[in-house]
Design a protein around this motif. Structure first.
Motif, mmCIF file in Angstrom:
data_model
loop_
_atom_site.group_PDB
_atom_site.id
_atom_site.type_symbol
_atom_site.label_atom_id
_atom_site.label_comp_id
_atom_site.label_asym_id
_atom_site.label_seq_id
_atom_site.Cartn_x
_atom_site.Cartn_y
_atom_site.Cartn_z
ATOM 1 N N GLY A 92 -17.404 -9.203 28.827
ATOM 2 C CA GLY A 92 -18.563 -9.948 29.297
ATOM 3 C C GLY A 92 -19.893 -9.531 28.703
ATOM 4 N N MET A 137 -22.070 -12.052 26.471
ATOM 5 C CA MET A 137 -23.340 -12.547 26.995
ATOM 6 C C MET A 137 -24.463 -12.304 25.994
ATOM 7 N N LEU A 191 -26.731 -15.169 24.267
ATOM 8 C CA LEU A 191 -28.147 -15.246 24.591
ATOM 9 C C LEU A 191 -29.036 -14.989 23.377
ATOM 10 N N THR A 242 -16.933 -20.102 25.220
ATOM 11 C CA THR A 242 -17.113 -19.406 26.493
ATOM 12 C C THR A 242 -15.782 -18.928 27.068
ATOM 13 N N PRO A 256 -15.502 -13.954 25.735
ATOM 14 C CA PRO A 256 -15.419 -12.898 26.748
ATOM 15 C C PRO A 256 -14.053 -12.222 26.792
#
Length: 259
Positions: free
Chosen positions: A154, A158, A162, A145, A149
């Motif tokens: 971002g 993401m 996901l 994390t 990014p």
């Protein structure tokens, strides 16, 4: 710790090559492997001028070995991350020499994020990166994390977390996630040449380059300019700087001592 059972480590010509060595398990990470990797990196940074992490067999690292003592009924993953993964991630980050991840095959879960935490990532074109965590109800860890990014932004980070889609080495190269993806036929020769280049370069300057780039995320412009000035002043006093200038003026290859 010198008699490693889950990795191999060899230092020659200023180059340390550390190989994850559980090929039958796609180099899945165990508690022992994490301890051995941390020890090997800490040891190598005092003896070598560049460190390479790569894998034996078809994979770089398939992530956590879920059969390695994990109590599914009541897992203490926070402890595992704090006591076993964080020391490994910090060993890579704090190494005073460049660390190259030579990703020879699939890099999934924590394996992907350990690779992304290295200073330079070179992958074979048949490799891929996979943030597999959400497939089993977890979040990216082992620094994922943080690094993801910062390398791809971002929105891409993401989506990768996901959807847990495979990201090919070519995609990773195009996105700026890694330094380069190279054909399988020249992969070994490429990362060796890159490592040799760094092993013969101005090691002290490399350490300061690493420090300034990694610290920029926590600095404002004033803080970063101050850090640049401080470290550039230090670099300017080094033997390698003087050798580099003389070699340039004399039109010859420099002979750096790493100090």
């Amino acid at each position: 710790m010198t008699d490693y059972q889950t990795i191999t480590s060899e230092i020659t010509g200023g180059k340390a090559v550390i190989r994850l060595n559980r090929p039958d398990k796609y180099n899945a990470l165990t508690s022992q492997m994490r301890a051995e990797l941390t020890d090997a990196i800490r040891t190598a940074e005092g003896k070598a001028r560049v460190i390479v992490l790569t894998g034996n067999g078809p994979a770089f690292c398939s992530g956590q070995d879920l059969s390695d003592g994990t109590n599914i009924a009541d897992p203490d993953l926070e402890r595992v991350l704090r006591d076993e993964y964080q020391p490994l991630v910090r060993a890579i980050d704090e190494a005073r020499v460049p660390v190259i991840a030579a990703v020879n095959g699939p890099a999934a879960g924590a394996g992907a994020n350990i690779a992304l935490g290295c200073d330079v990532v070179i992958a074979t074109e048949s490799a891929y990166f996979l943030q597999a965590f959400s497939r089993i109800g977890l979040i990216p860890d082992a620094g994922g994390t943080y690094w993801l990014p910062r390398s791809v932004g971002g929105p891409k980070a993401m989506g990768a977390a996901l959807f847990a889609d495979k990201i090919t080495a070519r995609q990773a190269d195009d996105w700026g996630m890694i330094w380069e993806a190279v054909p399988d036929t020249v992969f070994e020769a490429t990362w060796n040449a890159r490592a040799d280049h760094l092993a013969n370069g101005p090691t002290a300057a490399y350490a300061m380059i690493k420090q300034t780039i990694r610290q920029n995320w926590g600095n404002d412009l004033t803080g970063q300019l101050d850090l640049e000035g401080k470290l550039q002043g230090k670099a300017g006093q080094s033997r390698d700087f003087k050798e580099g200038v003389m070699a340039f003026l004399e039109k010859r290859a420099p002979k750096y001592e790493g100090r």
